[in-house]
Design an enzyme around this catalytic site. Structure first.
Site, short mmCIF file in Angstrom:
data_model
loop_
_atom_site.label_atom_id
_atom_site.label_comp_id
_atom_site.label_asym_id
_atom_site.label_seq_id
_atom_site.Cartn_x
_atom_site.Cartn_y
_atom_site.Cartn_z
N LYS A 22 48.44 47.60 37.46
CA LYS A 22 48.96 48.93 37.80
C LYS A 22 48.23 49.51 39.01
O LYS A 22 48.85 50.05 39.94
CB LYS A 22 48.78 49.88 36.61
CG LYS A 22 49.13 51.35 36.90
CD LYS A 22 48.88 52.24 35.71
CE LYS A 22 47.44 52.68 35.60
NZ LYS A 22 47.13 53.87 36.46
N ASN A 23 46.91 49.39 39.01
CA ASN A 23 46.11 50.00 40.08
C ASN A 23 46.27 49.29 41.42
O ASN A 23 45.85 49.80 42.45
CB ASN A 23 44.63 50.03 39.67
CG ASN A 23 44.38 51.01 38.54
OD1 ASN A 23 45.16 51.92 38.31
ND2 ASN A 23 43.28 50.81 37.84
N CYS A 116 46.41 61.75 33.91
CA CYS A 116 45.45 61.91 32.82
C CYS A 116 44.39 62.93 33.18
O CYS A 116 43.89 62.97 34.30
CB CYS A 116 44.78 60.58 32.50
SG CYS A 116 45.84 59.38 31.70
N ARG A 121 39.19 64.56 40.03
CA ARG A 121 39.26 63.44 40.97
C ARG A 121 39.44 64.08 42.34
O ARG A 121 40.54 64.15 42.88
CB ARG A 121 40.42 62.51 40.63
CG ARG A 121 40.50 61.30 41.54
CD ARG A 121 41.55 60.31 41.10
NE ARG A 121 41.15 59.58 39.92
CZ ARG A 121 41.88 58.60 39.37
NH1 ARG A 121 43.02 58.26 39.91
NH2 ARG A 121 41.45 57.99 38.30
N ASP A 306 37.24 52.16 33.76
CA ASP A 306 38.49 52.04 33.01
C ASP A 306 38.34 51.18 31.75
O ASP A 306 39.21 51.22 30.88
CB ASP A 306 39.59 51.44 33.90
CG ASP A 306 40.19 52.47 34.84
OD1 ASP A 306 39.91 53.66 34.67
OD2 ASP A 306 40.93 52.08 35.76
N ARG A 399 51.76 54.65 30.36
CA ARG A 399 51.48 54.76 31.79
C ARG A 399 50.89 53.47 32.35
O ARG A 399 51.06 53.16 33.53
CB ARG A 399 50.51 55.92 32.06
CG ARG A 399 51.09 57.31 31.88
CD ARG A 399 50.08 58.36 32.31
NE ARG A 399 49.53 58.01 33.60
CZ ARG A 399 48.23 57.81 33.85
NH1 ARG A 399 47.36 57.92 32.87
NH2 ARG A 399 47.82 57.50 35.05
#
Length: 419
Positions: A22-23, A116, A121, A306, A399
């Site tokens: 995903k990232n 989230c 951030r 993560d 997600r």
């Protein structure tokens, strides 16, 4: 509202194929908006965050089609440089589109991202870097209005912190800039390398991705290519944690061994037997795992933030006391109260240190996923717990985890999704 129901206490035994990262997929999808043509992106996971990125691409004028795990983006007719607040707030990584917009159109209009709530951030590193590259930024009515009246200029940028998002935004903004760009203290994650590989295939001239200093020479234009997303190292860590909590043996197919080096040592310290055979990872778990004396999250190649939550969940039933220090995000222990409902003995100190006293067994309970990785941590704990666990707010899990309950079922877990 949909829930995941897990009946724990069953050892895992089976294999699962690893999804695409995903990232990695999100910034590459943003990069596809800069290509005047059709980009074909393989191994793109079917996730709600990916769907949010596709919505943004379509809004700015791209034609997007998904065929299984392949996403085809035709950015030939892209013409909008503004992204509505509703789309920006669907995911935290949406800010990466700013660099792509500024690169292609010389301007961009966005709002701060959502996603989230794992802590601040800040995007100041992104914005200050763009300003050094000649982008004028004004805040108007809660929106960031960015404009490069003389075009994007290459320059030397030294990041105060090796931010993954800031490194990605700089790469996207500067590949067709006027003059060379040098990034020092750049993020070194595999996802940065994957983005640079995609851009280089398109005609960019990036050297040093994966190292702390990256050099980018200007390219005239980006041409269409096909690209395959790297496997998701965080989801691989999640399946490893599932095995460590439930017991048994698990095979994860499609991994890249080097990407998992920051986590495999932790599992081995806990007493797990971790083996690689080509692109396959096999983890075998003892009757009860051992404590981890001290674990600290750090930028790559350190232990990833993560993976912190799922490792904490498995350590909840380890033999002894483990200490975890979270140094990346200040609000990433939101899963702790939910684990405590299941009988975990965890206390936090100063919001960044968690002391995990391993208990013999957790109990099933009704718990709530507060974020993506925290939701996965609850599933990890539930697999090793006695009785039934009901996890709600699973949209967070969706997600980042593709077919999560189906994959766990393939490993022998008793998992179902209910309305």
């Amino acid at each position: 509202m949909k829930n995941i129901v897990i009946n724990g206490g069953r050892k895992l035994d089976g294999s699962v194929s690893l999804q695409g990262s995903k990232n990695s997929a999100l910034p590459i999808l943003a990069a596809s908006a800069m290509v005047n043509g059709i980009s074909v992106i393989h191994n793109c996971p079917d996730l709600t965050d990916i769907s949010a990125a596709i919505k943004i691409l379509r809004y700015i004028g791209c034609k997007v089609k998904r065929e299984g795990n392949t996403v085809i983006v035709d950015a030939s007719c892209a013409g909008r440089f503004d992204i509505p607040e509703k789309l920006m707030r669907e995911m935290r990584s949406s800010i990466v589109f700013l660099g792509a917009l500024v690169s292609r159109f010389g301007r961009g209009s966005v709002t701060p991202p959502g996603g989230c709530e794992i802590g601040l951030r800040p995007i100041d590193l992104h914005l200050s870097a763009l300003q050094r590259m000649g982008v004028v930024i004004e805040e108007k009515n809660g929106r960031l209005e960015c404009n490069a009246p003389c075009g994007v200029r290459g320059c030397h940028i030294s990041l105060a912190f090796p931010s993954v998002g800031a490194t990605e935004n700089i790469l996207l903004a500067c590949v067709t800039a006027k003059g060379e760009t040098v990034i020092t203290n750049a993020a070194r994650e595999p996802e940065i390398v994957d983005l640079a590989d995609f851009l280089n295939r398109c005609g960019a001239r990036i050297r040093g991705a994966g190292q702390s200093v990256i050099h980018i020479s200007p390219a005239k234009e980006l041409v269409p290519v096909e690209h395959t997303i790297i496997p998701d190292r965080i989801i691989a860590s999640t399946y490893m944690a599932c095995a460590a909590a439930a017991g048994g043996a698990v095979s994860v197919k499609g991994v890249i061994r080097e990407h998992l080096m920051p986590v495999t040592g932790i599992f081995e310290t806990a007493g797990c037997n971790v083996m690689f055979s080509g692109r396959e990872l096999i983890v075998r778990v003892p009757r009860r795992i051992s404590r981890i004396r001290y674990l600290r999250t750090m930028p790559y190649p350190g232990f990833p933030t993560d993976a912190q939550a799922v490792v904490m969940a498995m350590l909840a039933t380890a033999n002894g006391t483990s200490v975890i220090t979270e140094k990346i995000f200040e609000n990433r222990f939101r899963h702790v109260p939910e684990l405590s409902k299941m009988g975990a003995d965890i206390r936090t100190e100063n919001g960044c240190v968690a002391v995990v006293e391993g208990v013999e067994r957790l109990r099933g309970a009704k718990v709530t996923a507060t974020d993506l990785r925290g939701g996965c941590a609850l599933a990890v704990a539930a697999l090793g717990a006695e009785g039934e666990t009901v996890i709600d707010s699973i949209h967070h899990i969706d997600r980042g985890c593709e077919n999560f309950e189906l994959c766990l079922t393939q490993l022998g877990a008793d998992v179902k999704r209910i309305q």
